[in-house]
Enzyme design. Structure first.
Site, PDB file in Angstrom:
ATOM      1  N   ARG A 166     -14.617  -9.189 -25.204  1.00 27.12           N
ATOM      2  CA  ARG A 166     -13.446 -10.089 -25.087  1.00 27.12           C
ATOM      3  C   ARG A 166     -12.179  -9.514 -25.718  1.00 27.12           C
ATOM      4  O   ARG A 166     -11.270 -10.255 -26.085  1.00 27.12           O
ATOM      5  CB  ARG A 166     -13.740 -11.467 -25.670  1.00 27.12           C
ATOM      6  CG  ARG A 166     -14.908 -12.163 -25.003  1.00 27.12           C
ATOM      7  CD  ARG A 166     -14.851 -13.658 -25.185  1.00 27.12           C
ATOM      8  NE  ARG A 166     -15.953 -14.282 -24.483  1.00 27.12           N
ATOM      9  CZ  ARG A 166     -17.128 -14.559 -25.038  1.00 27.12           C
ATOM     10  NH1 ARG A 166     -17.345 -14.289 -26.306  1.00 27.12           N
ATOM     11  NH2 ARG A 166     -18.070 -15.119 -24.339  1.00 27.12           N
TER      12      ARG A 166
ATOM     13  N   LYS B 278       0.145  -4.200 -18.073  1.00 23.04           N
ATOM     14  CA  LYS B 278      -0.568  -4.526 -16.831  1.00 23.04           C
ATOM     15  C   LYS B 278      -1.765  -3.592 -16.738  1.00 23.04           C
ATOM     16  O   LYS B 278      -1.624  -2.368 -16.776  1.00 23.04           O
ATOM     17  CB  LYS B 278       0.326  -4.320 -15.618  1.00 23.04           C
ATOM     18  CG  LYS B 278       1.230  -5.493 -15.344  1.00 23.04           C
ATOM     19  CD  LYS B 278       1.870  -5.357 -13.977  1.00 23.04           C
ATOM     20  CE  LYS B 278       2.823  -6.500 -13.721  1.00 23.04           C
ATOM     21  NZ  LYS B 278       3.553  -6.316 -12.452  1.00 23.04           N
TER      22      LYS B 278
ATOM     23  N   GLU C 272       9.346   6.062  -9.759  1.00 23.59           N
ATOM     24  CA  GLU C 272       9.468   4.900 -10.666  1.00 23.59           C
ATOM     25  C   GLU C 272      10.714   5.039 -11.553  1.00 23.59           C
ATOM     26  O   GLU C 272      11.314   4.042 -11.954  1.00 23.59           O
ATOM     27  CB  GLU C 272       8.209   4.748 -11.530  1.00 23.59           C
ATOM     28  CG  GLU C 272       6.890   4.570 -10.750  1.00 23.59           C
ATOM     29  CD  GLU C 272       6.657   3.158 -10.201  1.00 23.59           C
ATOM     30  OE1 GLU C 272       7.606   2.361 -10.138  1.00 23.59           O
ATOM     31  OE2 GLU C 272       5.501   2.872  -9.806  1.00 23.59           O
TER      32      GLU C 272
ATOM     33  N   LYS D  59      12.161  -0.694 -19.157  1.00 25.85           N
ATOM     34  CA  LYS D  59      10.886  -1.407 -18.989  1.00 25.85           C
ATOM     35  C   LYS D  59      10.638  -2.331 -20.182  1.00 25.85           C
ATOM     36  O   LYS D  59      10.209  -3.469 -20.018  1.00 25.85           O
ATOM     37  CB  LYS D  59       9.733  -0.415 -18.816  1.00 25.85           C
ATOM     38  CG  LYS D  59       8.387  -1.117 -18.706  1.00 25.85           C
ATOM     39  CD  LYS D  59       7.629  -0.843 -17.461  1.00 25.85           C
ATOM     40  CE  LYS D  59       6.448  -1.791 -17.304  1.00 25.85           C
ATOM     41  NZ  LYS D  59       5.405  -1.280 -16.439  1.00 25.85           N
TER      42      LYS D  59
ATOM     43  N   GLU E 101       5.381 -11.907 -15.933  1.00 24.32           N
ATOM     44  CA  GLU E 101       5.965 -11.874 -14.592  1.00 24.32           C
ATOM     45  C   GLU E 101       6.168 -13.267 -13.997  1.00 24.32           C
ATOM     46  O   GLU E 101       5.756 -13.552 -12.872  1.00 24.32           O
ATOM     47  CB  GLU E 101       5.092 -11.011 -13.660  1.00 24.32           C
ATOM     48  CG  GLU E 101       5.873 -10.523 -12.452  1.00 24.32           C
ATOM     49  CD  GLU E 101       5.176  -9.425 -11.668  1.00 24.32           C
ATOM     50  OE1 GLU E 101       4.809  -8.395 -12.278  1.00 24.32           O
ATOM     51  OE2 GLU E 101       5.020  -9.593 -10.462  1.00 24.32           O
TER      52      GLU E 101
ATOM     53  N   ARG F 227      10.371  -9.829 -14.343  1.00 23.80           N
ATOM     54  CA  ARG F 227       9.478  -8.672 -14.289  1.00 23.80           C
ATOM     55  C   ARG F 227       9.120  -8.287 -12.851  1.00 23.80           C
ATOM     56  O   ARG F 227       8.845  -7.121 -12.565  1.00 23.80           O
ATOM     57  CB  ARG F 227       8.209  -8.937 -15.112  1.00 23.80           C
ATOM     58  CG  ARG F 227       7.316  -7.708 -15.162  1.00 23.80           C
ATOM     59  CD  ARG F 227       6.279  -7.737 -16.254  1.00 23.80           C
ATOM     60  NE  ARG F 227       5.513  -6.501 -16.227  1.00 23.80           N
ATOM     61  CZ  ARG F 227       4.625  -6.138 -17.119  1.00 23.80           C
ATOM     62  NH1 ARG F 227       4.378  -6.930 -18.149  1.00 23.80           N
ATOM     63  NH2 ARG F 227       3.989  -4.995 -17.018  1.00 23.80           N
TER      64      ARG F 227
ATOM     65  N   ASN G  41       8.854  -4.372  -9.253  1.00 20.78           N
ATOM     66  CA  ASN G  41       8.041  -4.091  -8.067  1.00 20.78           C
ATOM     67  C   ASN G  41       8.874  -3.725  -6.859  1.00 20.78           C
ATOM     68  O   ASN G  41       8.393  -3.820  -5.722  1.00 20.78           O
ATOM     69  CB  ASN G  41       7.172  -5.311  -7.738  1.00 20.78           C
ATOM     70  CG  ASN G  41       5.950  -5.348  -8.616  1.00 20.78           C
ATOM     71  OD1 ASN G  41       5.289  -4.336  -8.797  1.00 20.78           O
ATOM     72  ND2 ASN G  41       5.666  -6.502  -9.170  1.00 20.78           N
TER      73      ASN G  41
ATOM     74  N   HIS H 202       7.277  -1.949  -3.939  1.00 24.99           N
ATOM     75  CA  HIS H 202       5.824  -1.979  -4.121  1.00 24.99           C
ATOM     76  C   HIS H 202       5.100  -2.837  -3.079  1.00 24.99           C
ATOM     77  O   HIS H 202       3.927  -2.603  -2.814  1.00 24.99           O
ATOM     78  CB  HIS H 202       5.471  -2.483  -5.528  1.00 24.99           C
ATOM     79  CG  HIS H 202       5.745  -1.477  -6.617  1.00 24.99           C
ATOM     80  ND1 HIS H 202       6.972  -0.913  -6.827  1.00 24.99           N
ATOM     81  CD2 HIS H 202       4.931  -0.936  -7.568  1.00 24.99           C
ATOM     82  CE1 HIS H 202       6.908  -0.074  -7.860  1.00 24.99           C
ATOM     83  NE2 HIS H 202       5.670  -0.071  -8.328  1.00 24.99           N
TER      84      HIS H 202
ATOM     85  N   HIS I  49       2.348  -0.733  -1.739  1.00 31.08           N
ATOM     86  CA  HIS I  49       0.918  -1.021  -1.909  1.00 31.08           C
ATOM     87  C   HIS I  49       0.229  -1.122  -0.545  1.00 31.08           C
ATOM     88  O   HIS I  49      -0.932  -0.715  -0.388  1.00 31.08           O
ATOM     89  CB  HIS I  49       0.724  -2.328  -2.687  1.00 31.08           C
ATOM     90  CG  HIS I  49       0.977  -2.178  -4.161  1.00 31.08           C
ATOM     91  ND1 HIS I  49       1.126  -3.256  -5.003  1.00 31.08           N
ATOM     92  CD2 HIS I  49       1.105  -1.092  -4.941  1.00 31.08           C
ATOM     93  CE1 HIS I  49       1.335  -2.832  -6.244  1.00 31.08           C
ATOM     94  NE2 HIS I  49       1.330  -1.522  -6.227  1.00 31.08           N
TER      95      HIS I  49
ATOM     96  N   HIS J  43       0.660   6.813  -5.518  1.00 29.64           N
ATOM     97  CA  HIS J  43       1.350   5.546  -5.765  1.00 29.64           C
ATOM     98  C   HIS J  43       2.876   5.731  -5.677  1.00 29.64           C
ATOM     99  O   HIS J  43       3.561   4.971  -4.992  1.00 29.64           O
ATOM    100  CB  HIS J  43       0.954   5.024  -7.152  1.00 29.64           C
ATOM    101  CG  HIS J  43       1.681   3.769  -7.539  1.00 29.64           C
ATOM    102  ND1 HIS J  43       1.414   2.539  -6.993  1.00 29.64           N
ATOM    103  CD2 HIS J  43       2.705   3.573  -8.411  1.00 29.64           C
ATOM    104  CE1 HIS J  43       2.218   1.633  -7.513  1.00 29.64           C
ATOM    105  NE2 HIS J  43       3.017   2.223  -8.382  1.00 29.64           N
TER     106      HIS J  43
END
Ligand code: NAD
Ligand code: GLY
Length: 372
Positions: free
Chosen positions: A120, A142, A184, A226, A236, A240, A244, A247, A251, A264
């Site tokens: 955990r 993330k 990026e 960032k 987000e 935030r 993206n 993206h 993606h 990526h």
């Protein structure tokens, strides 16, 4: 060395950026109070840098359990994640045993997710070794893995306690991976930092030549951007999402082409040009602006033409995007160059025009023109 802070109250953490940091035990010491850590790396990065990290840890009396994974985006999945859990359990790693990610974004994302979930939650340290990981994925918490149906679909927000970006590691990075990281970097300029975009236009050749000062400046400036966004909107709920840009299309390209076939950063580059095209069709930016975006990605030796998956396949894949709300795809678009917004109300016929234009372009282009 430059040190920045991601300001998240009692979960705030430093990002150290500079040359030779892998050898500096004093930077690691505050994050490893106990005598044991587990390092996760891969078959490419471990032979290059694991020995040095091990030695540095030994200087402060810390022993390392080492977990070496297969290399590649295609392995960012639950099977590989299980290899981490197996090794941690077999060697009786405890709740206080920090997990160190030594590698690029794939290792960072998977190790972070393992750290978030093993017992955990155990302390997590990022030692990013790609440009992409140093400017983006190692910062902000993330973490996750891919699912066959969608990229990064399983994951958690889980912040590291330290990010150590040794810029010397970039010397061994292949050229196409350096370019992927630049995608990026350009993103920050486009979404919120116009002076940085101007700087990138002036210094792209230095970055490609791996000029140390230029790279360190670009990494630090990217991390400042960032860190500000993450501190303002960790989970987000708003701003935030702007990180993206490109993206949603990117993606779709990555998973549509099969994980690992498009890097990526390559998907982000071609996807950002699609987002710029869509922004122009909405009347927000000019064709000249789109050309400016295209030309910077081309100079960074990134793909400026997206693959022809066909509009239907793009729509299907983008329908799985994490930003979808109430069944609507929410795009990050350019209100102007240097200022991005999220828009969930793109008229379907305009989106189709962008997808068709991209597909048409692909038919008209030869493979030589894919990369600028
Ligand atoms: P990667 O981790 O696959 O690394 C790229 C390649 O470079 C790999 O083959 C790796 O082994 C190799 N490599 C790494 N460091 C090296 C070095 N110093 N010298 C030589 N080779 C080296 O890819 P990436 O571009 O670093 O990361 C992409 C991943 O990051 C994607 O899965 C993406 O989804 C994720 N990502 C996450 C975030 C986030 O916020 N968590 C942000 C952006 C991207
Ligand atoms: N790379 C996108 C984010 O961290 O939010």
């Amino acid at each position: 060395m430059k040190t920045l802070t991601v300001g998240l109250g009692e979960r705030s953490y430093p990002i150290h950026i500079g040359s030779g940091l892998l050898d500096q035990a004093a930077l690691l010491q505050p994050a490893v109070p106990r005598k044991r850590v587990a390092i996760v790396s891969n078959t490419t990065v471990a032979p290059l840098y694991l020995g040095r990290l091990r030695q540095t840890l030994q200087q402060i009396g810390v022993e390392s359990q080492e977990i070496i994974l297969p290399d590649g985006e295609a392995y960012k999945n639950s099977d590989t994640l299980n290899l981490i859990y197996d090794a941690l359990l077999r060697s009786h790693c405890e709740r206080s045993t920090p997990l160190i990610a030594l590698g690029g974004g794939v290792i960072g994302d998977m190790t972070g997710y393992a750290a978030a979930t093993y017992l955990r939650g155990v302390p997590f340290i990022q030692i990013p070794t790609t440009l992409l990981a140093q400017v983006d994925s190692s910062v902000g918490g993330k973490t996750g893995i891919n699912h066959p149906l969608g990229k990064n679909m399983i994951g958690a927000f889980y912040q590291p306690i330290l990010v150590l970006a040794d810029t010397d590691t970039l010397k061994t990075l292949p050229d196409n991976e350096l370019s992927a990281g630049l995608a990026e970097v350009i993103k920050y300029g486009l979404i919120r930092d116009l002076p940085f975009l101007d700087w990138l236009e002036q210094n792209m050749d230095k970055l490609l030549a791996r000029d140390t000062a230029a790279l360190q400046y670009a990494i630090a400036r990217s991390c400042v951007n960032k860190a500000e966004v993450v501190a303002a909107d960790e989970r987000e709920r708003g701003e935030r999402a702007l990180l993206n840009l490109g993206h949603t299309f990117g993606h779709a390209i990555e998973s549509g082409m099969g994980y690992g076939n498009w890097l990526h950063g390559e998907g982000v580059a071609a996807g950002t040009i699609m987002a710029a095209d869509l922004s122009r069709r909405l009347g927000w930016i000019s064709e000249q602006d789109v050309q400016r975006v295209r030309s910077l990605f081309a100079r960074a030796k990134l793909p400026i033409v997206a693959p022809d998956l066909g509009p239907d396949r793009y729509l299907e894949l983008m329908g799985l995007d994490k930003k979808v709300e109430g069944g609507k795809i929410r795009f990050v678009l350019l209100r102007q160059i240097g200022h991005a917004v999220v828009n969930g109300e793109v008229p379907p016929e305009i989106l189709l025009q962008t997808l068709q234009a991209c597909c048409k372009e692909q038919v008209a282009e030869t493979s030589d023109t894919r990369h600028g």
